[in-house]
Scaffold this motif. Sequence first.
Motif, PDB file in Angstrom:
ATOM      1  N   TYR A   4       3.631  -2.115  -1.231  1.00 27.83           N
ATOM      2  CA  TYR A   4       3.775  -0.722  -0.820  1.00 27.83           C
ATOM      3  C   TYR A   4       2.649   0.066  -1.458  1.00 27.83           C
ATOM      4  O   TYR A   4       2.193  -0.263  -2.550  1.00 27.83           O
ATOM      5  N   GLY A  19       1.463  10.270   0.725  1.00 21.31           N
ATOM      6  CA  GLY A  19       2.467   9.518   1.462  1.00 21.31           C
ATOM      7  C   GLY A  19       2.637   8.122   0.911  1.00 21.31           C
ATOM      8  O   GLY A  19       2.008   7.725  -0.067  1.00 21.31           O
ATOM      9  N   THR A  21       3.347   3.910   2.333  1.00 26.35           N
ATOM     10  CA  THR A  21       3.291   3.004   3.475  1.00 26.35           C
ATOM     11  C   THR A  21       3.249   1.570   2.979  1.00 26.35           C
ATOM     12  O   THR A  21       3.011   1.321   1.796  1.00 26.35           O
ATOM     13  N   ASN A  22       3.426   0.628   3.906  1.00 23.16           N
ATOM     14  CA  ASN A  22       3.208  -0.780   3.562  1.00 23.16           C
ATOM     15  C   ASN A  22       1.951  -1.318   4.225  1.00 23.16           C
ATOM     16  O   ASN A  22       1.631  -2.490   4.106  1.00 23.16           O
ATOM     17  N   ASN A  23       1.207  -0.414   4.915  1.00 24.55           N
ATOM     18  CA  ASN A  23      -0.044  -0.807   5.567  1.00 24.55           C
ATOM     19  C   ASN A  23      -0.969   0.420   5.594  1.00 24.55           C
ATOM     20  O   ASN A  23      -0.854   1.262   6.488  1.00 24.55           O
ATOM     21  N   THR A  24      -1.877   0.511   4.642  1.00 21.09           N
ATOM     22  CA  THR A  24      -2.724   1.703   4.521  1.00 21.09           C
ATOM     23  C   THR A  24      -3.649   1.891   5.716  1.00 21.09           C
ATOM     24  O   THR A  24      -3.838   3.021   6.170  1.00 21.09           O
ATOM     25  N   LYS A  26      -3.293   0.890   8.910  1.00 16.47           N
ATOM     26  CA  LYS A  26      -2.538   1.316  10.085  1.00 16.47           C
ATOM     27  C   LYS A  26      -2.057   2.765   9.925  1.00 16.47           C
ATOM     28  O   LYS A  26      -2.185   3.570  10.847  1.00 16.47           O
ATOM     29  N   ARG A  27      -1.536   3.102   8.748  1.00 19.07           N
ATOM     30  CA  ARG A  27      -1.001   4.452   8.532  1.00 19.07           C
ATOM     31  C   ARG A  27      -2.113   5.497   8.577  1.00 19.07           C
ATOM     32  O   ARG A  27      -1.939   6.580   9.146  1.00 19.07           O
ATOM     33  N   GLU A  30      -3.014   6.151  12.095  1.00 19.19           N
ATOM     34  CA  GLU A  30      -2.003   6.995  12.736  1.00 19.19           C
ATOM     35  C   GLU A  30      -2.238   8.469  12.402  1.00 19.19           C
ATOM     36  O   GLU A  30      -2.147   9.333  13.276  1.00 19.19           O
ATOM     37  N   HIS A  31      -2.531   8.748  11.129  1.00 20.65           N
ATOM     38  CA  HIS A  31      -2.845  10.131  10.729  1.00 20.65           C
ATOM     39  C   HIS A  31      -4.109  10.607  11.445  1.00 20.65           C
ATOM     40  O   HIS A  31      -4.147  11.703  12.007  1.00 20.65           O
ATOM     41  N   SER A  39       3.167  16.557  12.504  1.00 23.69           N
ATOM     42  CA  SER A  39       2.883  16.125  11.134  1.00 23.69           C
ATOM     43  C   SER A  39       1.922  17.097  10.436  1.00 23.69           C
ATOM     44  O   SER A  39       1.173  17.825  11.083  1.00 23.69           O
ATOM     45  N   TYR A  52      -5.482   5.257  -3.178  1.00 21.78           N
ATOM     46  CA  TYR A  52      -4.228   4.539  -2.948  1.00 21.78           C
ATOM     47  C   TYR A  52      -3.922   3.658  -4.148  1.00 21.78           C
ATOM     48  O   TYR A  52      -4.813   3.226  -4.870  1.00 21.78           O
TER      49      TYR A  52
END
Length: 99
Positions: A4, A19, A21-24, A26-27, A30-31, A39, A52
């Motif tokens: 995480y 935030g 996440t379990n996948n920096t 991908k997240r 998305e942002h 958001s 991170y």
Amino acid sequence: MYFYYVYIIKCFDNSYYTGITNNTEKRFEEHQMGYTKDSYTYKRRPLIMEFYQEFNDVLQAIYFEKKIKGWTRAKKQALINGNYDKLNCTSTALSVTSQ
């Protein structure tokens, strides 16, 4: 084993978003792409991943995320810049990975 990540994104308006996440990758995408219009980061793009930290315990990650969200901007910047002597917190923040 799952990992995480607690992350800090710098927004176009120079604000920070924190935030978990379990996948920096991908997240962050998305942002950056604005998948969620309501958001915080949607109207503040483009974005930069500033920091991170990896955790193998989701509860520790959640604790750290909540802790960072309560910090001042100056303290977040100290963490991002690796100025650990300016941080007055537990040793969790001393073993960080910055991008």
